[in-house]
Structure formats: structure tokens, C-alpha cells
Design a protein around this motif. Structure first.
Motif, PDB file in Angstrom:
ATOM      1  N   LEU A 112       0.827  -1.205   0.000  1.00  0.00           N
ATOM      2  CA  LEU A 112       0.000   0.000   0.000  1.00  0.00           C
ATOM      3  C   LEU A 112       0.863   1.257   0.000  1.00  0.00           C
ATOM      4  CD1 LEU A 112      -2.790  -1.074   2.533  1.00  0.00           C
ATOM      5  CD2 LEU A 112      -2.842  -1.158   0.020  1.00  0.00           C
ATOM      6  N   HIS A 113       1.987   1.215   0.722  1.00  0.00           N
ATOM      7  CA  HIS A 113       2.881   2.373   0.733  1.00  0.00           C
ATOM      8  C   HIS A 113       3.550   2.562  -0.617  1.00  0.00           C
ATOM      9  CE1 HIS A 113       6.589   4.708   1.802  1.00  0.00           C
ATOM     10  NE2 HIS A 113       5.661   5.426   2.421  1.00  0.00           N
ATOM     11  N   ILE A 114       3.944   1.470  -1.240  1.00  0.00           N
ATOM     12  CA  ILE A 114       4.521   1.557  -2.587  1.00  0.00           C
ATOM     13  C   ILE A 114       3.527   2.239  -3.529  1.00  0.00           C
ATOM     14  CG2 ILE A 114       5.184   0.184  -4.617  1.00  0.00           C
ATOM     15  CD1 ILE A 114       7.382   0.231  -2.573  1.00  0.00           C
ATOM     16  N   CYS A 115       2.248   1.883  -3.389  1.00  0.00           N
ATOM     17  CA  CYS A 115       1.224   2.437  -4.274  1.00  0.00           C
ATOM     18  C   CYS A 115       0.914   3.901  -3.956  1.00  0.00           C
ATOM     19  CB  CYS A 115      -0.059   1.600  -4.193  1.00  0.00           C
ATOM     20  SG  CYS A 115       0.156  -0.078  -4.829  1.00  0.00           S
ATOM     21  N   GLU A 116       1.227   4.340  -2.747  1.00  0.00           N
ATOM     22  CA  GLU A 116       1.063   5.753  -2.396  1.00  0.00           C
ATOM     23  C   GLU A 116       2.203   6.610  -2.919  1.00  0.00           C
ATOM     24  OE1 GLU A 116       0.614   6.525   1.738  1.00  0.00           O
ATOM     25  OE2 GLU A 116      -1.463   5.811   1.830  1.00  0.00           O
ATOM     26  N   THR A 117       3.375   6.023  -3.071  1.00  0.00           N
ATOM     27  CA  THR A 117       4.574   6.804  -3.356  1.00  0.00           C
ATOM     28  C   THR A 117       5.149   6.578  -4.751  1.00  0.00           C
ATOM     29  OG1 THR A 117       5.898   5.068  -2.287  1.00  0.00           O
ATOM     30  CG2 THR A 117       5.226   6.930  -0.933  1.00  0.00           C
ATOM     31  N   THR A 118       4.553   5.691  -5.529  1.00  0.00           N
ATOM     32  CA  THR A 118       4.998   5.415  -6.897  1.00  0.00           C
ATOM     33  C   THR A 118       3.764   5.326  -7.803  1.00  0.00           C
ATOM     34  OG1 THR A 118       4.856   2.991  -6.908  1.00  0.00           O
ATOM     35  CG2 THR A 118       6.805   3.966  -5.858  1.00  0.00           C
ATOM     36  N   PRO A 119       3.952   5.202  -9.109  1.00  0.00           N
ATOM     37  CA  PRO A 119       2.802   5.058 -10.009  1.00  0.00           C
ATOM     38  C   PRO A 119       2.120   3.687  -9.931  1.00  0.00           C
ATOM     39  CG  PRO A 119       4.731   5.911 -11.180  1.00  0.00           C
ATOM     40  CD  PRO A 119       5.208   5.411  -9.857  1.00  0.00           C
ATOM     41  N   ALA A 120       2.685   2.748  -9.180  1.00  0.00           N
ATOM     42  CA  ALA A 120       2.123   1.393  -9.136  1.00  0.00           C
ATOM     43  C   ALA A 120       0.757   1.386  -8.463  1.00  0.00           C
ATOM     44  CB  ALA A 120       3.073   0.461  -8.385  1.00  0.00           C
ATOM     45  N   THR A 121      -0.055   0.403  -8.832  1.00  0.00           N
ATOM     46  CA  THR A 121      -1.320   0.131  -8.159  1.00  0.00           C
ATOM     47  C   THR A 121      -1.318  -1.332  -7.725  1.00  0.00           C
ATOM     48  OG1 THR A 121      -2.417  -0.410 -10.249  1.00  0.00           O
ATOM     49  CG2 THR A 121      -2.592   1.863  -9.475  1.00  0.00           C
ATOM     50  N   SER A 122      -2.293  -1.703  -6.912  1.00  0.00           N
ATOM     51  CA  SER A 122      -2.331  -3.076  -6.410  1.00  0.00           C
ATOM     52  C   SER A 122      -3.724  -3.671  -6.574  1.00  0.00           C
ATOM     53  CB  SER A 122      -1.910  -3.130  -4.935  1.00  0.00           C
ATOM     54  OG  SER A 122      -2.836  -2.426  -4.133  1.00  0.00           O
ATOM     55  N   VAL A 123      -3.759  -4.992  -6.636  1.00  0.00           N
ATOM     56  CA  VAL A 123      -5.009  -5.748  -6.675  1.00  0.00           C
ATOM     57  C   VAL A 123      -4.934  -6.821  -5.600  1.00  0.00           C
ATOM     58  CG1 VAL A 123      -6.430  -7.362  -7.995  1.00  0.00           C
ATOM     59  CG2 VAL A 123      -5.508  -5.311  -9.094  1.00  0.00           C
ATOM     60  N   ARG A 124      -5.889  -6.810  -4.697  1.00  0.00           N
ATOM     61  CA  ARG A 124      -5.973  -7.791  -3.606  1.00  0.00           C
ATOM     62  C   ARG A 124      -6.986  -8.857  -3.998  1.00  0.00           C
ATOM     63  NH1 ARG A 124      -8.986  -8.181   1.555  1.00  0.00           N
ATOM     64  NH2 ARG A 124      -7.552  -8.665   3.277  1.00  0.00           N
ATOM     65  N   ILE A 125      -6.540 -10.090  -4.076  1.00  0.00           N
ATOM     66  CA  ILE A 125      -7.423 -11.205  -4.433  1.00  0.00           C
ATOM     67  C   ILE A 125      -7.977 -11.799  -3.154  1.00  0.00           C
ATOM     68  CG2 ILE A 125      -7.590 -13.451  -5.556  1.00  0.00           C
ATOM     69  CD1 ILE A 125      -5.275 -12.668  -7.345  1.00  0.00           C
ATOM     70  N   ASP A 126      -9.266 -11.683  -2.962  1.00  0.00           N
ATOM     71  CA  ASP A 126      -9.899 -12.226  -1.762  1.00  0.00           C
ATOM     72  C   ASP A 126     -10.003 -13.741  -1.876  1.00  0.00           C
ATOM     73  OD1 ASP A 126     -10.277  -9.817  -0.398  1.00  0.00           O
ATOM     74  OD2 ASP A 126     -12.069  -9.365  -1.576  1.00  0.00           O
ATOM     75  N   VAL A 127      -9.507 -14.424  -0.859  1.00  0.00           N
ATOM     76  CA  VAL A 127      -9.521 -15.893  -0.824  1.00  0.00           C
ATOM     77  C   VAL A 127     -10.163 -16.328   0.480  1.00  0.00           C
ATOM     78  CG1 VAL A 127      -8.139 -17.992  -0.897  1.00  0.00           C
ATOM     79  CG2 VAL A 127      -7.384 -15.967  -2.158  1.00  0.00           C
ATOM     80  N   SER A 128     -11.092 -17.253   0.391  1.00  0.00           N
ATOM     81  CA  SER A 128     -11.721 -17.819   1.581  1.00  0.00           C
ATOM     82  C   SER A 128     -11.360 -19.293   1.679  1.00  0.00           C
ATOM     83  CB  SER A 128     -13.252 -17.652   1.510  1.00  0.00           C
ATOM     84  OG  SER A 128     -13.863 -18.154   2.674  1.00  0.00           O
ATOM     85  N   PHE A 129     -10.799 -19.665   2.802  1.00  0.00           N
ATOM     86  CA  PHE A 129     -10.393 -21.059   3.009  1.00  0.00           C
ATOM     87  C   PHE A 129     -11.474 -21.807   3.769  1.00  0.00           C
ATOM     88  CE2 PHE A 129      -6.424 -18.828   2.322  1.00  0.00           C
ATOM     89  CZ  PHE A 129      -5.745 -19.689   1.492  1.00  0.00           C
ATOM     90  N   PRO A 130     -11.591 -23.123   3.471  1.00  0.00           N
ATOM     91  CA  PRO A 130     -10.723 -23.940   2.611  1.00  0.00           C
ATOM     92  C   PRO A 130     -11.023 -23.739   1.128  1.00  0.00           C
ATOM     93  CG  PRO A 130     -12.459 -25.303   3.519  1.00  0.00           C
ATOM     94  CD  PRO A 130     -12.603 -23.954   4.166  1.00  0.00           C
ATOM     95  N   ILE A 131      -9.981 -23.852   0.298  1.00  0.00           N
ATOM     96  CA  ILE A 131     -10.097 -23.762  -1.138  1.00  0.00           C
ATOM     97  C   ILE A 131      -9.173 -24.811  -1.739  1.00  0.00           C
ATOM     98  CG2 ILE A 131      -8.289 -22.009  -1.313  1.00  0.00           C
ATOM     99  CD1 ILE A 131      -9.800 -20.790  -3.667  1.00  0.00           C
ATOM    100  N   GLU A 132      -9.566 -25.386  -2.861  1.00  0.00           N
ATOM    101  CA  GLU A 132      -8.714 -26.375  -3.522  1.00  0.00           C
ATOM    102  C   GLU A 132      -7.523 -25.673  -4.175  1.00  0.00           C
ATOM    103  OE1 GLU A 132      -9.324 -29.609  -3.095  1.00  0.00           O
ATOM    104  OE2 GLU A 132     -11.018 -28.890  -1.897  1.00  0.00           O
ATOM    105  N   ASP A 133      -6.390 -26.346  -4.200  1.00  0.00           N
ATOM    106  CA  ASP A 133      -5.175 -25.768  -4.761  1.00  0.00           C
ATOM    107  C   ASP A 133      -5.381 -25.309  -6.200  1.00  0.00           C
ATOM    108  OD1 ASP A 133      -4.036 -26.347  -2.353  1.00  0.00           O
ATOM    109  OD2 ASP A 133      -2.454 -27.653  -3.145  1.00  0.00           O
ATOM    110  N   ASP A 134      -5.959 -26.172  -7.015  1.00  0.00           N
ATOM    111  CA  ASP A 134      -6.157 -25.827  -8.428  1.00  0.00           C
ATOM    112  C   ASP A 134      -7.064 -24.615  -8.580  1.00  0.00           C
ATOM    113  OD1 ASP A 134      -4.547 -27.936  -9.133  1.00  0.00           O
ATOM    114  OD2 ASP A 134      -6.199 -29.290  -9.650  1.00  0.00           O
ATOM    115  N   ASP A 135      -8.059 -24.519  -7.719  1.00  0.00           N
ATOM    116  CA  ASP A 135      -8.974 -23.372  -7.790  1.00  0.00           C
ATOM    117  C   ASP A 135      -8.257 -22.078  -7.442  1.00  0.00           C
ATOM    118  OD1 ASP A 135     -11.015 -25.084  -8.492  1.00  0.00           O
ATOM    119  OD2 ASP A 135     -11.825 -25.244  -6.449  1.00  0.00           O
TER     120      ASP A 135
END
Length: 446
Positions: A112-135
């Protein structure tokens, strides 16, 4: 093992090895001898002897991981390793950092700090466990492809754990590295729970772009101590340590090694003197490895014992509490030294576990010795109950077990280690059952 080799208080039951680790008395003695040498002749030791010992420690760690010594250095902790990568990379408009919702908090905040101080942006992938590895791998791949399909966007780096902090489950990090390669994405592996925990003997074959792992958590070294792995092809990307120190070279003076000059120790020279610090934890790695080999029987013996205790102990605790262990259908999530077990508390939530469905079909109203009111517990009280139980574990039972209100239930994490046995986990299950009974809202609570 606990009484003869470790330094715990006699009344303390150490069930949370994963947070801060623990190191044997033999390693403490060795570390103190290094510190004594430092104080007796600081110039002689720090300037001349310590560098050669550091090289020996790096060589030993590289042998354990089966990678070239030139690709491995020591840093204080995995958070430093993650920061070193993200703050060395150059960021342009359209660059995206992808990470999972289970990322360690400090590492997420770094992004988040990198995204505040550089042109980069981030994407957070929400994961709920349990989940299969392949999924999980498919979820990442589809998200990365979706970002790449947007005009002017590209995933530059993706950050994943080997084993998550919470829930304490193993991720298919090897497959995620392969997915990154297929998508042209740099892989940054936060292996905080890695070395000394899971099998990393094929690290060079998996070939992540960046890998960092805490030695003090599972390898029995003093704190702070972690390894930072960068294959030779990426040495040119790592320009400075944090803090920037003596190893830094301005652009006009730099000589970055290529794959053809793999005998160069560019990374080692860069990290050898990253400000004046107590190097004794790094140098004690040799003694930690000797203890693991001579006393514990080696890496395979430790892994087998801890994995078995985590899996069998987790099932036993779930049996005593009449709940469940967190795992997926292929039992991949539990392939580590953590056991994730659900507390026998039911909340009014949309998330209903398999065990709850089974229990709903039972006529009796008692599970694990705990009677429940007909009305389910309000989910907004979940975090409060977590704090109450954890405070009592610390103050009344001289132990500590991490837990969270997660996915509509309270889950706790047990760390298996060579100084524990099944009786310790059975004792913990009994304590947790008692504390659940005492909670306000249970039939026997106030």
C-alpha cells in the motif's frame, strides 16, 4: 526434548512456535560466545572474523536449499526481504502488484505504501479457506489475465506465501510460481513460514524470482534472522539494501554479474555490511543446523515428526471439541506444521461448516461438553470472544494460541514442534473447552 534442550519456563506450554520461534540452549550458548568475542576484541571480530563466519553460514544455508551460495544472503526478517524487493523495483504507470487477502499485514502495508509513493497500483485477491489448490491457482491466473487485458495495465509482480500466517495453511506456492512464469509476472514468495518448516530442497528447481524466509521461526536460530534468495538473473534489480549502506554502488561504478559470471558474489558484498548490527543470529545458523542434525536426527526427521503431530494432533483436538480441522478435499492445506481447528461455538452467520450441518441433524444440544442456547451467538461478538479466550490463555493457563473470528467461526492455530507431544494438544483442547463454557451467551456462561 523440551526440558533438556529448550529454555521455556517450567509452567509454560509453548503452542505458538510459528510466531516467534524458539532456539535451543546449545544455540544460545554459541550465540553468546560470538557476542563475547565481539565485546572482547570488537575490531578484530567484526572486521576480520565475522565476514568469514558469515560466508560459512551462507554456504550452509545454500546447501540446505540446494542453490548457489551467491544467490543467498541474510536479512533480519522476511518483511525486510519483501521490502527490499518492492523498494528496489522501478515502477511505471500501469504496473500492478497482485497479492492474496491472506498476505501478512506488514507486507500488505508495504504494498500500500509503494502504491502511495509510486505510479504502481495493487489488486488484492480475496480468498476464503478452505479452497482447492487448483482453484486458487486458477483464480490468480484469471485475475492476472483480466488485468493484462486492460489497456495500459500489466501485473509486474505477484506476492504469495508458502504457508499463511492465518489461517495457518499451506499454499500451492510452487504452482503459483509456475503460473507467474506463464503470465510473465515476477514472483515474490513470502516464505516467512518456510525454511525449517516445509521441504525447500527443490527451491532452485521451483525457481521463484524472489524468495525470503525467516530462520528464527522454524530453523532454531536466534532472532532476528532470515534468508533472502535472488537468482543471478535478477541481481541487477537489487541495487541497495535497506537501509542503504556500504555495499551500494552508484550507477557509474556498478558491475552486475551475469549468468556467465556466477562466481561473482555481488549479492553477498551488497548485504555483508548493511549497517552495524548484531550479526550473531546469522552466524549461529551453523550451530542451529548442527543441533537439528545431531540431536533431532536431521531435516526429514523433524519434518516428519512435526507434520504428523500437526495432522494427528489437529484431528484429535477436533475430536475432543467435536468440531473440525480446516483442510481441502485433497488434504493439501494441512501439509505443514500448523493445525487449524474450529472452536465449538456457533454463530448466526451465512457461513455454515460441514460440522454444523451434521450437528444440526443431531437431537442432542451438547458438543464437546458445551451446552448451547437455542439462539445462535451474534457474529459481531466473535472478535470479543477471541480476545477473552486469548487473554485467559495467557493470564490463567500460561500459554498462547492464536485465533481469529474467520469465515463465520472462531478458528485457532496450533504449532507442532519437536518439543511438543500429543498430550500437550489434548491438554489445550480441554482448556479451550472450559473457556468456551465460560463465555457469556453459552448455556453455562453468565
Amino acid at each position: 526434548m523440551r526440558d533438556e534442550h529448550f529454555l521455556f519456563s517450567g509452567s509454560y506450554v509453548p503452542l505458538n512456535h510459528g510466531s516467534y520461534g524458539a532456539f535451543p540452549a546449545a544455540v544460545r550458548t554459541y550465540q553468546r560466545s560470538l557476542q563475547d568475542q565481539t565485546e572482547s576484541r570488537s575490531d578484530a571480530f567484526i572486521r576480520f572474523k565475522a565476514p568469514s563466519l558469515l560466508l560459512e553460514s551462507r554456504t550452509a544455508i545454500a546447501g540446505l536449499l540446494q542453490v548457489p551460495r551467491q544467490t543467498v544472503v541474510f536479512v533480519p526478517n522476511a518483511t525486510t526481504g519483501v521490502n527490499t524487493v518492492l523498494r528496489n523495483l522501478s515502477w511505471a504507470d500501469g504496473d500492478v502488484i497482485v497479492y492474496l487477502s491472506t498476505a501478512y499485514g506488514a507486507c500488505e502495508k508495504t504494498i500500500l505504501h509503494i502504491c502511495e509513493t509510486t505510479p504502481a497500483t495493487s489488486v488484492r485477491i480475496d480468498v476464503s479457506f478452505p479452497i482447492e489448490d487448483d482453484d486458487l491457482v486458477d483464480l490468480f491466473r484469471l485475475r492476472a489475465q483480466g488485468i493484462a487485458a486492460q489497456q495500459g495495465k500489466r501485473v509486474k509482480v505477484a506476492m504469495f506465501d508458502t504457508v499463511c500466517t492465518f489461517p495457518g495453511v499451506r499454499l500451492p506456492w510452487e504452482a503459483l510460481v509456475e503460473a507467474c512464469k506463464a503470465e510473465g509476472v515476477l514472483s515474490l514468495i513470502d516464505g516467512a513460514h518456510g525454511i525449517g518448516h516445509i521441504d525447500l530442497f527443490d527451491l532452485g528447481q521451483v525457481d521463484p524470482d524472489f524468495f525470503t524466509s525467516n530462520c528464527y521461526k522454524w530453523l532454531f536460530t536466534p532472532r532476528p534472522c532470515a534468508i533472502f534468495y535472488v537468482p543471478t538473473r535478477h541481481h541487477h534489480l537489487i541495487r541497495t539494501t535497506y537501509p542503504t549502506s556500504h555495499g551500494f554502488k552508484p550507477s557509474q561504478e556498478r558491475q552486475i554479474p551475469t549468468a556467465a559470471s556466477s562466481d561473482s558474489d555481488y549479492l553477498g558484498e551488497l548485504f555483508k555490511w548493511a549497517a552495524t548490527v548484531d550479526m550473531s543470529p546469522y552466524l549461529s545458523t551453523l550451530e542451529a543446523l548442527r543441533f537439528r542434525s545431531n540431536v533431532c536426527g536431521g531435516e526429514a526427521a523433524i519434518e516428519n515428526y512435526c507434520f504428523d503431530l500437526a495432522q494427528q494432533g489437529g484431528k484429535r483436538m477436533a475430536q475432543l471439541l467435536e468440531t473440525e480441522v480446516m483442510d481441502n478435499r485433497n488434504a493439501k492445506l494441512s501439509q505443514c506444521c500448523f493445525a487449524m481447528v474450529r472452536l465449538p461455538l456457533r454463530f448466526a452467520s451465512d457461513t455454515v461448516s460441514t460440522t454444523d450441518r451434521v450437528m444440526d441433524r443431531r437431537s442432542e444440544a451438547t458438543r464437546g461438553g458445551i451446552e448451547y442456547n437455542q439462539q445462535l451467538l451474534p457474529p459481531e461478538r466473535g472478535p470479543e470472544f477471541v480476545k477473552t479466550i486469548m487473554d485467559k490463555l495467557r493470564d490463567e493457563h500460561d500459554t498462547w494460541i492464536p485465533m481469529k473470528f474467520y469465515s463465520g467461526a472462531i478458528w485457532f492455530r496450533i504449532s507442532a514442534q519437536v518439543y511438543l507431544e500429543m498430550a500437550d494438544l489434548e491438554w489445550a483442547a480441554g482448556v479451550l473447552s472450559k473457556l468456551c463454557k465460560e463465555l457469556p451467551g453459552s448455556a453455562s456462561g453468565s
